[in-house]
Design an enzyme around this catalytic site. Structure first.
Site, PDB file in Angstrom:
ATOM      1  N   LYS A  84      -7.061   1.023   6.950  1.00 36.00           N
ATOM      2  CA  LYS A  84      -8.118   1.995   7.212  1.00 36.00           C
ATOM      3  C   LYS A  84      -8.935   1.809   8.322  1.00 36.00           C
ATOM      4  CE  LYS A  84     -10.015   0.930   2.842  1.00 36.00           C
ATOM      5  NZ  LYS A  84      -8.884   0.419   2.183  1.00 36.00           N
ATOM      6  N   LYS A 141      -8.540 -13.798   3.711  1.00 35.52           N
ATOM      7  CA  LYS A 141      -9.822 -12.898   3.555  1.00 35.52           C
ATOM      8  C   LYS A 141     -10.921 -14.010   3.116  1.00 35.52           C
ATOM      9  CE  LYS A 141     -10.928  -9.669   0.882  1.00 35.52           C
ATOM     10  NZ  LYS A 141     -11.003  -8.575  -0.011  1.00 35.52           N
ATOM     11  N   LYS A 190       0.924  -1.153   0.075  1.00 30.12           N
ATOM     12  CA  LYS A 190      -0.084  -0.087  -0.019  1.00 30.12           C
ATOM     13  C   LYS A 190       0.912   1.451  -0.026  1.00 30.12           C
ATOM     14  CE  LYS A 190      -4.041  -2.039   2.415  1.00 30.12           C
ATOM     15  NZ  LYS A 190      -4.919  -2.134   3.472  1.00 30.12           N
ATOM     16  N   GLU A 202      -3.086   0.456  -3.774  1.00 33.67           N
ATOM     17  CA  GLU A 202      -2.748  -0.837  -3.221  1.00 33.67           C
ATOM     18  C   GLU A 202      -2.320  -1.725  -4.347  1.00 33.67           C
ATOM     19  OE1 GLU A 202      -4.293  -4.521  -0.585  1.00 33.67           O
ATOM     20  OE2 GLU A 202      -5.819  -2.852  -0.946  1.00 33.67           O
TER      21      GLU A 202
END
Length: 801
Positions: free
Chosen positions: A473, A325, A215, A441
């Site tokens: 974030k 994820k 990032k 990103e």
């Protein structure tokens, strides 16, 4: 003044003739009058009116320039329908003259790419012009704090940056059209390669892939330069094509689409702290939905819209598992029942079975849905914050090897901690925190030991992006909204660095690392290193940097001007005068033939200033005059010299490591224990030798006897005969102490280099060289003394030699 000189070097002469710049010289004259008559209250008003009038003129020029660029981009987009796969030789001038006439029948991919590059080049010059105007206004306001009694006071000065804000003019539509053109050109070139080789592009066997994500922060001034480096290689990707709809509804088009996420945590922010500490098994739970780009209200969500239940789990490298994820979708009307454990998931299972999902997929769905709701109940999780941003994605189809996303307009608002018994807060008065930068990103998926694309290497190392590893974030939102509460025990490392100016124009040039140079700075050291390491390509240049070419030096300005004249019809409508025929012959055209052929072969008249200008002209001017035109604490614009400023050279011997070249955000690093242990062993080796040498010196001092000295020493004075062993012992002790100091300083310097993660050599380039020179010199001296003592009288014929 340094800024005055830098400003003159940074302006584009052709844009200046068109009135595209704030007249710094005229404004500076008003500042000088303000300095001479500091108590005159009318001078600040005169300065304000002058700036406002000039901004109005610049704003109108920007509107006209954007329309011009959009016209050329639309013409190129229409002409890209006629891209050909054949190697057809065409006349570039003819292509440029017929670009907007509708008579285009054949457009080679290389010429289409050249036209797209020229439009991109002109667009970046336009962005640099706007950025320089902003720097000029900031510099003028900074000088007002010195020349005016109270500085820029009054309500009207608060709006000086928002009145006629040319940065609000959108260039997203131009980037979208260029992205489509580049995508078509790439597809045509790939089809040509397939025809030649017969092997489909991208055909590979079974491989093991390594996925990583990095990032970056990007200042909004520098964001167009980042997008311009992406679109030639990756097209703009979106789930819903909204360009034509925006054109029909007369709505401003944007590259991004709204993405909203509601994060869940408990009252003690347990998940936040575990996530920030990077503990094994640290979990993050959120509900995410994707908004409609055509809607102004990002919070709008219908009952039947999809909401994704997501969970992210962090795993350390030693665990042998990868961070992952996982998510599944529910209808918005089902989310409340799900988070309270009241939703029956059997209908969802039946839908999956109807889609012929495998048993493993059904099992994973049940495990994931049960895991999320179990953690919500076990940790008493509640909605704590909501993050929203406009996300623009760049990806080639379903290819997951390279994906770049850009988040702009990032904002974080507080949730109600479940007081409304709803999975998200539906009010409008929640506290909001805005993030000042864009977040880029880069997600890579490559095979083991595979070298990434050169353009990605160039993008990741360019000065327009500031690397911020592990940026979150969620963590930023918690620290921004609740960092003042006693429940927050720690904040991310970047929170205290948000006020650092990361604009590319304030960064020095990044010199590519040469591993054959190392710490050597002289010609002799460089020659020695290259004799040892070699001069091959892999040793002498940074891998990939030499191949990453962005906008090679071509006369893009002239190509753009020709295309613009061809679209406007000026090239065809030019009168066939003798001067025009001479110009055509000078350009290599032919003045004979029919009237129609003459019109096509005539070159359009171009301004005399169609020269090639660099898109980073402003940065080069600032670097030349060591000028960093930003105001800290709203007082004064600062200047840093390369010798003593923030980017000073490293003092390697003492171990001081300054800011990394071109990097502003300081990032904490994890250190490899093996590297530090190796450095410690190196120091202990030197310490061991120094200890032996010191003990020998102490022994000579304590137990030495001058009676055992050689005969030539006994002939010296009585002082030296009595104290020679003491002098010798002290010399040995001093050498031992110097060796200890050298070992400690080298260890400290190497440790700091490891901490800073700088791309420099970790080995010692001076110690072995100095030691070898001293040993060789000592051996030579002793050998010469023995040779002269034994053979000197014989060679000289003198017994007293």
């Amino acid at each position: 003044m340094p800024f005055s000189k830098a400003w003159r070097s940074a302006v584009y002469p052709d844009f200046r003739e068109q009135g595209a710049y704030i007249n710094y010289k005229a404004t500076k004259d008003i500042l000088h009058r303000m300095k001479e008559d500091i108590a005159n209250p009318s001078t600040p008003d005169e300065l304000y009116n002058s700036l406002l009038l000039q901004k109005c003129r610049v704003y109108k020029w920007c509107e006209k320039k954007i329309k011009e660029l959009l016209t050329v981009a639309e013409a190129l987009m229409a002409a890209s329908d006629y891209l050909t796969e054949e190697d057809t030789k065409t006349n570039l001038s003819l292509v440029l003259n017929t670009l907007g006439s509708g008579n285009m029948k054949c457009l080679p991919p290389n010429e289409a790419r050249l036209l797209a590059d020229s439009i991109t080049h002109e667009l970046l010059r336009f962005v640099e012009c706007c950025n320089l105007n902003t720097d000029t206004i900031e510099h003028i306001i900074g000088r007002m704090y010195r020349y005016a009694v109270l500085g820029p006071t009054g309500k009207h000065w608060n709006n000086i940056m928002t009145e006629y804000d040319y940065h609000k003019l959108s260039i997203h539509e131009i980037f979208y059209l260029l992205s489509k053109v580049y995508d078509r050109v790439t597809a045509t070139e790939n089809m040509r390669i397939v025809k030649r080789s017969g092997i489909p592009a991208g055909t590979v066997g079974s491989q093991v892939f390594d996925r990583r994500s990095v990032k970056y922060w990007v200042h909004l001034q520098d964001l167009p330069f980042v997008i311009a480096r992406i679109i030639p290689h990756l097209p703009h990707s979106t789930f819903k094509e909204t360009y034509q709809t925006c054109k029909e509804r007369n709505i401003p088009f944007t590259l991004g689409s709204p993405v909203s996420s509601v994060y869940w945590d408990n009252n003690e922010f347990l998940l936040y702290h575990r996530r920030l500490e990077r503990l094994e098994g640290a979990t993050l739970i959120r509900m995410r939905w994707y908004g409609d780009p055509l809607e102004n209200d990002w919070n709008k969500l219908g009952p039947n819209d999809s909401v994704f239940m997501e969970i992210k789990v962090h795993h350390e490298a030693w665990s042998g598992e990868r961070s992952n994820k996982r998510r599944f979708a529910l209808k918005e009307k089902e989310v409340n029942s799900y988070v309270h454990g009241e939703l029956d998931l059997n209908p969802a299972l039946e839908k999956l079975r109807a889609k012929k999902a495998s048993k493993k997929e059904l099992h994973n769905f049940m495990d994931l849905s049960t895991e999320i709701v179990t953690k919500i109940d076990a940790y008493d999780l509640k909605p704590v914050i909501r993050t929203q941003c406009s996300r623009a994605a760049f990806q080639r189809g379903i290819d997951q090897s390279i994906r770049v996303s850009i988040d702009t307009d990032l904002r974080v608002c507080a949730e109600d901690f479940g007081l409304g018994h709803h999975w998200r807060y539906s009010g409008v008065d929640a506290p909001v925190s805005y993030f000042p930068y864009a977040v880029v990103e880069i997600k890579l998926q490559c095979a083991e030991n595979e070298r990434i694309a050169p353009w990605i290497e160039e993008l990741m190392s360019c000065r327009y992006m500031e690397s911020v590893p592990k940026f979150s974030k969620y963590a930023h939102g918690i620290a921004s909204l609740y960092g003042h509460t006693p429940f927050i025990k720690m904040v991310p490392y970047w929170m205290h660095q948000l006020d650092i100016d990361i604009r590319a124009s304030t960064k020095p040039e990044q010199n590519q690392w040469d591993p054959t140079v190392g710490l050597a700075s002289g010609c002799w050291e460089r020659t020695t290193d290259r004799a040892i390491f070699g001069v091959g390509h892999a040793q002498t240049q940074t891998v990939g940097a030499s191949e990453a070419q962005f906008l090679p030096r071509t006369d893009y300005t002239r190509v753009y001007q020709k295309a613009l004249h061809g679209i406007r019809g000026e090239g065809v409508a030019t009168p066939a005068t003798a001067d025009n025929f001479q110009d055509a012959e000078a350009e290599g055209g032919c003045a004979s033939g029919t009237a129609g052929s003459r019109k096509q072969q005539l070159q359009p008249r171009l301004p005399a200033h169609t020269l090639q200008y660099d898109v980073d002209r402003r940065h080069k001017a600032y670097t030349t005059f060591h000028l960093y035109p930003f105001a800290e604490y709203g007082v004064e614009s600062l200047c840093f010299t390369p010798a003593s400023g923030k980017n000073a050279a490293a003092e390697v011997l003492s171990g001081l490591i300054p800011w990394q070249t071109g990097k502003r955000i300081r990032v904490p690093q994890k250190y490899d224990p093996k590297t530090l242990l190796t450095s410690e062993r190196y120091m202990l080796k030197w310490t061991e030798h120094a200890t032996r040498l010191g003990l020998v010196g102490l022994g000579v001092i304590q137990f030495g006897n001058s009676m055992t000295l050689p005969g030539d020493v006994t002939q010296l004075s009585s002082f030296w005969r009595a104290n020679f062993h003491i002098v010798l012992g002290i010399a040995l002790v001093l050498v031992a102490l110097m060796t200890l100091m050298y070992a400690l300083m080298t260890f400290k310097a190497r440790s700091r280099r490891v901490y800073a993660r700088k791309k420099i050599r970790f080995d010692d380039s001076w110690g072995p060289t100095v030691l070898t020179v001293f040993l060789a010199f000592g051996i030579c001296v002793i050998a010469m003394m023995h040779i002269l003592g034994r053979y000197g009288p014989m060679l000289t014929g003198d017994d007293n030699f």
